[in-house]
Write a protein that holds these residues in place. Sequence first.
Motif, PDB file in Angstrom:
ATOM      1  N   LEU A   1       0.864  -1.167   0.000  1.00 30.42           N
ATOM      2  CA  LEU A   1       0.000   0.000   0.000  1.00 30.42           C
ATOM      3  C   LEU A   1       0.904   1.221   0.000  1.00 30.42           C
ATOM      4  CD1 LEU A   1      -2.449  -1.225   2.777  1.00 30.42           C
ATOM      5  CD2 LEU A   1      -2.736  -1.476   0.313  1.00 30.42           C
ATOM      6  N   ALA A   2       0.346   2.382   0.107  1.00 30.83           N
ATOM      7  CA  ALA A   2       1.178   3.583   0.155  1.00 30.83           C
ATOM      8  C   ALA A   2       0.473   4.630   1.002  1.00 30.83           C
ATOM      9  CB  ALA A   2       1.415   4.107  -1.250  1.00 30.83           C
ATOM     10  N   ALA A   3       1.273   5.369   1.788  1.00 33.09           N
ATOM     11  CA  ALA A   3       0.696   6.436   2.600  1.00 33.09           C
ATOM     12  C   ALA A   3       0.238   7.566   1.690  1.00 33.09           C
ATOM     13  CB  ALA A   3       1.738   6.949   3.594  1.00 33.09           C
ATOM     14  N   GLU A   4      -1.010   7.958   1.861  1.00 36.50           N
ATOM     15  CA  GLU A   4      -1.536   9.059   1.068  1.00 36.50           C
ATOM     16  C   GLU A   4      -1.348  10.391   1.780  1.00 36.50           C
ATOM     17  OE1 GLU A   4      -5.580   8.166   0.231  1.00 36.50           O
ATOM     18  OE2 GLU A   4      -5.116   6.392  -0.984  1.00 36.50           O
ATOM     19  N   LYS A   5      -1.197  10.338   3.101  1.00 37.03           N
ATOM     20  CA  LYS A   5      -0.978  11.578   3.837  1.00 37.03           C
ATOM     21  C   LYS A   5      -0.194  11.305   5.116  1.00 37.03           C
ATOM     22  CE  LYS A   5      -5.491  11.348   6.176  1.00 37.03           C
ATOM     23  NZ  LYS A   5      -6.761  12.048   6.420  1.00 37.03           N
ATOM     24  N   VAL A   6       0.471  12.334   5.591  1.00 36.34           N
ATOM     25  CA  VAL A   6       1.203  12.286   6.854  1.00 36.34           C
ATOM     26  C   VAL A   6       0.439  13.150   7.849  1.00 36.34           C
ATOM     27  CG1 VAL A   6       3.395  12.698   8.018  1.00 36.34           C
ATOM     28  CG2 VAL A   6       3.371  12.094   5.604  1.00 36.34           C
ATOM     29  N   THR A   7       0.161  12.598   9.009  1.00 34.53           N
ATOM     30  CA  THR A   7      -0.581  13.337  10.037  1.00 34.53           C
ATOM     31  C   THR A   7       0.274  13.497  11.276  1.00 34.53           C
ATOM     32  OG1 THR A   7      -2.707  12.487   9.255  1.00 34.53           O
ATOM     33  CG2 THR A   7      -2.635  13.357  11.499  1.00 34.53           C
ATOM     34  N   PHE A   8       0.495  14.733  11.692  1.00 37.86           N
ATOM     35  CA  PHE A   8       1.222  15.027  12.921  1.00 37.86           C
ATOM     36  C   PHE A   8       0.187  15.251  14.025  1.00 37.86           C
ATOM     37  CE2 PHE A   8       4.031  16.447   9.499  1.00 37.86           C
ATOM     38  CZ  PHE A   8       5.175  15.737   9.823  1.00 37.86           C
TER      39      PHE A   8
ATOM     40  N   SER B   1      -2.604  17.412   8.900  1.00 41.68           N
ATOM     41  CA  SER B   1      -2.354  16.412   7.862  1.00 41.68           C
ATOM     42  C   SER B   1      -1.874  17.072   6.575  1.00 41.68           C
ATOM     43  CB  SER B   1      -3.630  15.607   7.577  1.00 41.68           C
ATOM     44  OG  SER B   1      -3.998  14.834   8.694  1.00 41.68           O
ATOM     45  N   ILE B   2      -0.939  16.396   5.907  1.00 40.48           N
ATOM     46  CA  ILE B   2      -0.394  16.874   4.637  1.00 40.48           C
ATOM     47  C   ILE B   2      -0.389  15.716   3.645  1.00 40.48           C
ATOM     48  CG2 ILE B   2       1.576  17.957   3.482  1.00 40.48           C
ATOM     49  CD1 ILE B   2       2.510  18.898   6.249  1.00 40.48           C
ATOM     50  N   PRO B   3      -1.013  15.826   2.498  1.00 43.74           N
ATOM     51  CA  PRO B   3      -0.964  14.769   1.496  1.00 43.74           C
ATOM     52  C   PRO B   3       0.464  14.518   1.029  1.00 43.74           C
ATOM     53  CG  PRO B   3      -2.755  16.290   1.030  1.00 43.74           C
ATOM     54  CD  PRO B   3      -1.914  16.925   2.099  1.00 43.74           C
ATOM     55  N   VAL B   4       0.845  13.251   0.895  1.00 50.98           N
ATOM     56  CA  VAL B   4       2.183  12.905   0.432  1.00 50.98           C
ATOM     57  C   VAL B   4       2.405  13.431  -0.983  1.00 50.98           C
ATOM     58  CG1 VAL B   4       3.737  10.996  -0.126  1.00 50.98           C
ATOM     59  CG2 VAL B   4       2.317  10.881   1.931  1.00 50.98           C
ATOM     60  N   ALA B   5       1.366  13.398  -1.811  1.00 54.51           N
ATOM     61  CA  ALA B   5       1.482  13.910  -3.182  1.00 54.51           C
ATOM     62  C   ALA B   5       1.856  15.384  -3.191  1.00 54.51           C
ATOM     63  CB  ALA B   5       0.168  13.691  -3.927  1.00 54.51           C
TER      64      ALA B   5
END
Length: 378
Positions: free
Chosen positions: A30-37, A45-49
């Motif tokens: 799978l792949a992370a779509e966003k990083v959440t602090f 949250s920030i989208p990885v894209a």
Amino acid sequence: MKYFYRLLISLSGCLIFLLLHSFLGSLPSLAAEKVTFRYGLFEQSIPVADIRNYAEKQKVSGDLQSFLSYFSTKEKQKFQDALQVKMSLDIVALDKLINTGMGKQILSFASGAIARRDQATIQALRSAIILGAKSSEGLGLISFLEAYPSNQLVVDVSKISQLVSMANSSFSSADVPPKDNVSSSPLGKIALQYQILAAQDKQFLGCLFGDSVSAELGNTLGSGTFNFGLDGLSTISLLEQLKSLIPAKVKCEKAIIAIGGNDAWYEISDELFSKNLQEAIALVRTMGNKEIFLIPAFYSTVAASLDPTVAAPLSKVERINVLINQVAETEKVPVAATELATLYENNILKDNLTSDGDHLNAEGLKIYREALLQILKK
């Protein structure tokens, strides 16, 4: 809030650095779509894209803009530079490293900053590292995130300070100037252990020994070379490094020693520096060496040189370079200074080639890399 966001950037570097030295197993790709602090009830949250788009095209989305708005221009540049770091790693060496006691301990510790509902945090991190390392661009922050086996990577900020403390454990914040104990720090030890495992019983056409400026290049000098650069390295730790590599039967036909900036910062005496550098040259000569090149200690900007927590005064760096030339004359080895001249103006690091006054940005590293390639071709 401003401090909180700055701490997140510190985590980005520290966490990934810790995780680079871990490997094992795999999970569904799978792949992370966003990083959440996450900090208590607060989340950002920030989208990885969006992060990739920012790294490649410097386009800033609304979500990323709210994150970056808390940073200065220099801090944004440092973040941009961090996104450009892509490391080519020896998978076999990483496999061996994670099976050491220290490798398991650091991976377990790093996993404490990741929040998951299941108990697969360590396994997920291992999967992201191997898949990220196998990507065409090598392992970096973005390839790691895109390989993380979940649609969301949640970072628990309340535990970040522990990671930052561990990453900075090689220096005591009360020490100005700091003391050289890289060989006794957790990150220094595991970085050296990785080098031993990756280079054991191998012969290289060219080897680079240096501090954090050299370490930032990664293994980008081409086939048949190895970068032994370590953060915080001085001649004291260089001797420990060489004494560990020699029993591993590491061979280097050509060697570049880029050392001295930290010696000036740590206020190592003239006598000790000269003695250590001569001993280092003698040890390198036992590694099947045919040629050794010395590089002058790196200068910083004027502003950085005036801050004892950042860099050594320019006068002390200049003194170290006098000693380097003296040792070079005694040992009959060349000092490659002209190749690096474009980095400086009157022995001062150019502002447009650094993001923090002491290290090179992407453009500075490009110049440094080309200089090293010229030296190795001599």
